[in-house]
Design an enzyme around this catalytic site. Structure first.
Site, PDB file in Angstrom:
ATOM      1  N   HIS A 102       4.706 -10.113   5.041  1.00  0.00           N
ATOM      2  CA  HIS A 102       3.356 -10.513   5.374  1.00  0.00           C
ATOM      3  C   HIS A 102       3.380 -11.137   6.762  1.00  0.00           C
ATOM      4  CE1 HIS A 102      -0.428 -12.461   5.350  1.00  0.00           C
ATOM      5  NE2 HIS A 102       0.093 -13.665   5.311  1.00  0.00           N
ATOM      6  N   ASP A 155       0.747  -4.930  -0.998  1.00  0.00           N
ATOM      7  CA  ASP A 155       0.131  -4.919   0.335  1.00  0.00           C
ATOM      8  C   ASP A 155      -1.382  -5.086   0.305  1.00  0.00           C
ATOM      9  OD1 ASP A 155       2.765  -4.182   1.190  1.00  0.00           O
ATOM     10  OD2 ASP A 155       2.279  -2.154   0.555  1.00  0.00           O
TER      11      ASP A 155
HETATM   12  P1  IMP Z   1      12.619  -3.167  -4.065  1.00  0.00           P
HETATM   13  O1  IMP Z   1      11.606  -4.198  -4.414  1.00  0.00           O
HETATM   14  O2  IMP Z   1      13.237  -3.352  -2.723  1.00  0.00           O
HETATM   15  O3  IMP Z   1      13.633  -2.970  -5.163  1.00  0.00           O
HETATM   16  O4  IMP Z   1      11.848  -1.767  -3.943  1.00  0.00           O
HETATM   17  C1  IMP Z   1      11.379  -1.077  -5.096  1.00  0.00           C
HETATM   18  C2  IMP Z   1      10.049  -0.395  -4.839  1.00  0.00           C
HETATM   19  O5  IMP Z   1       9.038  -1.379  -4.678  1.00  0.00           O
HETATM   20  C3  IMP Z   1      10.017   0.469  -3.585  1.00  0.00           C
HETATM   21  O6  IMP Z   1       9.221   1.609  -3.839  1.00  0.00           O
HETATM   22  C4  IMP Z   1       9.329  -0.449  -2.562  1.00  0.00           C
HETATM   23  O7  IMP Z   1       8.680   0.278  -1.551  1.00  0.00           O
HETATM   24  C5  IMP Z   1       8.355  -1.194  -3.443  1.00  0.00           C
HETATM   25  N1  IMP Z   1       8.009  -2.515  -2.909  1.00  0.00           N
HETATM   26  C6  IMP Z   1       8.736  -3.644  -2.969  1.00  0.00           C
HETATM   27  N2  IMP Z   1       8.091  -4.659  -2.392  1.00  0.00           N
HETATM   28  C7  IMP Z   1       6.919  -4.187  -1.959  1.00  0.00           C
HETATM   29  C8  IMP Z   1       5.787  -4.791  -1.309  1.00  0.00           C
HETATM   30  O8  IMP Z   1       5.748  -5.999  -1.003  1.00  0.00           O
HETATM   31  N3  IMP Z   1       4.742  -3.934  -1.034  1.00  0.00           N
HETATM   32  C9  IMP Z   1       4.750  -2.619  -1.386  1.00  0.00           C
HETATM   33  N4  IMP Z   1       5.772  -2.039  -1.984  1.00  0.00           N
HETATM   34  C10 IMP Z   1       6.847  -2.801  -2.284  1.00  0.00           C
END
Ligand code: IMP
Length: 449
Positions: free
Chosen positions: A48, A15
């Protein structure tokens, strides 16, 4: 070194506001070159929001921000996990913002992995068995990547040729696994980007029929992209932008477990996604994007540089630090240069981009973590929460700067002296130059160095 190639990646915990930077550089390069915008990792876990001037606000998840650069070729690479339903919804929204036309060519690598409702259901069921972490974004990212390691992925080409047998076997396998875990996959509720936001996996027939319909719409975009990649990478008339998703602090190897995603979030991931056609070390600029005056994080990870809840709250509201995909409030901490330096190094960045230079307050110094100590000894970063719980942060304070002056600055020389001192320190500490800063929420509020 490949001229006119720039890669952008998250340099902290996600982010950081990469989309806007990509958009700016892609538009500059597009004036002189044919553009290729390549994404190599993640899926609809990324989020985004792009404002199409005078038109709509669109939340992009799988399509890179470059999708609004007229005439560009946008590639969704082999290293991505693609959800067909979400992607069609995104394409629909992007078209809607452009008089129902696509102004770019979208290419999906036929080897990209699919992430389907089955994965989302499995991920949801697994939560019951998992300890720690706030869980995933619910987009079925890690089960899809796990399919690759377990040697049974569905790839984009399987919906192009519509390999029904393989798809059925996939459905039945997940149904049996989920049944073994005491749940009924057909009725399991999952998230989608569609209008209702919710759906169920449904019966075998429903699942196949839905996917068949999606495949008919998507297959025109799916192909072997390697010839195009090779030719364009070797041609001087093309410029390349690589837009990574997530951030190095979320990498499964370099992030703090279990709040990590499943894809390779370093610039190294570009090499495997392009099957070795593009060596990331040949990319002219590999820029790591971070927030200038603070860090944000979603999850249960405890950052050593936590700030007071009052200041964190103020920043969260002023900088709208709520998840684009999940709407979750983000934790806010002081900028941690020890972690940032580690992420820069393992992420293989050559430059930094600092966003949010305008998030400063009168009478509140800008505090930055510049070191850790453990039992009185200086230590460096390690991606291990137990270790990080024990370290003591060493802070350095910088004089705050005039927010209005920063927001109005058009060039580096216009910046207040205090902001320049801060930027010089950051660049020296990290040992790499700063490529760009952003100075406010508007598109034009940015300074390229
Ligand atoms: P996943 O990518 O859905 O498997 O999530 C795994 C971890 O990565 C979680 O804690 C999410 O909140 C974090 N996460 C995944 N994508 C993002 C992103 O684009 N920004 C911030 N956190 C992310």
């Amino acid at each position: 070194m490949r001229k006119n190639s720039i890669a952008f990646g998250g340099g902290a915990y996600g982010d950081e506001g990469k989309g806007r930077i990509v958009d700016e550089y892609a538009n500059i390069l597009a004036k002189k070159y044919k553009m290729v915008i390549y994404r190599d990792n993640g899926g609809s876990n990324a989020g985004h929001t792009v404002e199409v001037p005078g038109k709509a606000k669109i939340a992009l998840h799988q399509l890179p921000s470059g999708v609004f650069v007229k005439g560009a070729t946008v590639i969704l690479g082999k290293g991505m996990v693609i959800n067909p339903a979400d992607l069609l919804e995104e394409i629909r929204q992007v078209k809607k913002a452009n008089s129902n036309k696509l102004i770019v060519t979208i290419l999906i690598d036929e080897m990209a992995v699919l992430t389907l409702d089955t994965h989302r259901a499995f991920e949801g069921v697994l939560k019951k068995y998992q300890e720690g972490g706030k869980g995933s974004t619910g987009r079925g990212i890690s089960p899809a990547y796990a399919d690759v390691l377990l040697r049974h992925p569905l790839r984009a080409r399987d919906i192009k040729t519509f390999n029904k047998e393989k798809i059925l076997s996939h459905y039945r396998m997940y149904k049996d696994i989920i049944k073994g875990l005491g749940e009924d996959m057909e009725k399991w509720e999952i998230n989608t980007l569609g209008s209702s936001g919710k759906s169920t996996v449904g019966s075998e027939k429903v699942f196949i029929d839905r996917l068949l319909k999606q495949s008919k719409e998507l297959k025109r975009y799916i192909s072997d992209v390697s010839d195009f990649l090779k030719t364009s990478w070797n041609s001087k008339s093309y410029a390349f932008i690589f837009e990574k998703a997530q951030a190095v602090g979320l990498d499964p190897r370099y992030g703090v477990y279990p709040d990590v995603t499943a894809s390779d979030t370093t610039f190294g991931g570009i090499e495997s996604s392009t099957e070795g056609l593009i060596d990331p070390m040949e990319i002219e600029i590999r820029a790591s994007v971070i927030k200038a005056t603070y860090m944000s994080s979603v999850g249960t990870r405890k950052l050593p540089s936590m700030m007071t809840p009052e200041l964190a709250h103020r920043i969260r509201e002023d900088a709208n630090e709520y998840g684009a995909t999940t709407k979750r409030p983000r934790d806010i901490a002081y900028l941690d240069l020890v972690a940032t330096d580690f992420f820069r190094k393992v992420g293989k960045a050559t430059h930094m981009v600092l966003t949010h230079m305008d998030i400063v307050y009168k009478d509140t110094p800008v505090k930055v973590c510049i070191g850790y100590t453990l039992k009185g000894k200086k230590v460096t970063y390690r991606p291990d929460q137990e270790f990080l719980n024990k370290v003591k942060p060493v802070f350095k304070e910088f004089k705050t700067w005039d927010k209005d002056k920063v927001q109005k600055a058009k060039k580096y020389v216009d910046l207040p002296k205090e902001a320049k001192v801060f930027l010089t320190y950051i660049s020296k500490y990290l040992g790499v130059p700063i490529l760009m800063i952003t100075t406010g929420p508007k598109r034009e509020q940015g300074i390229r160095f």
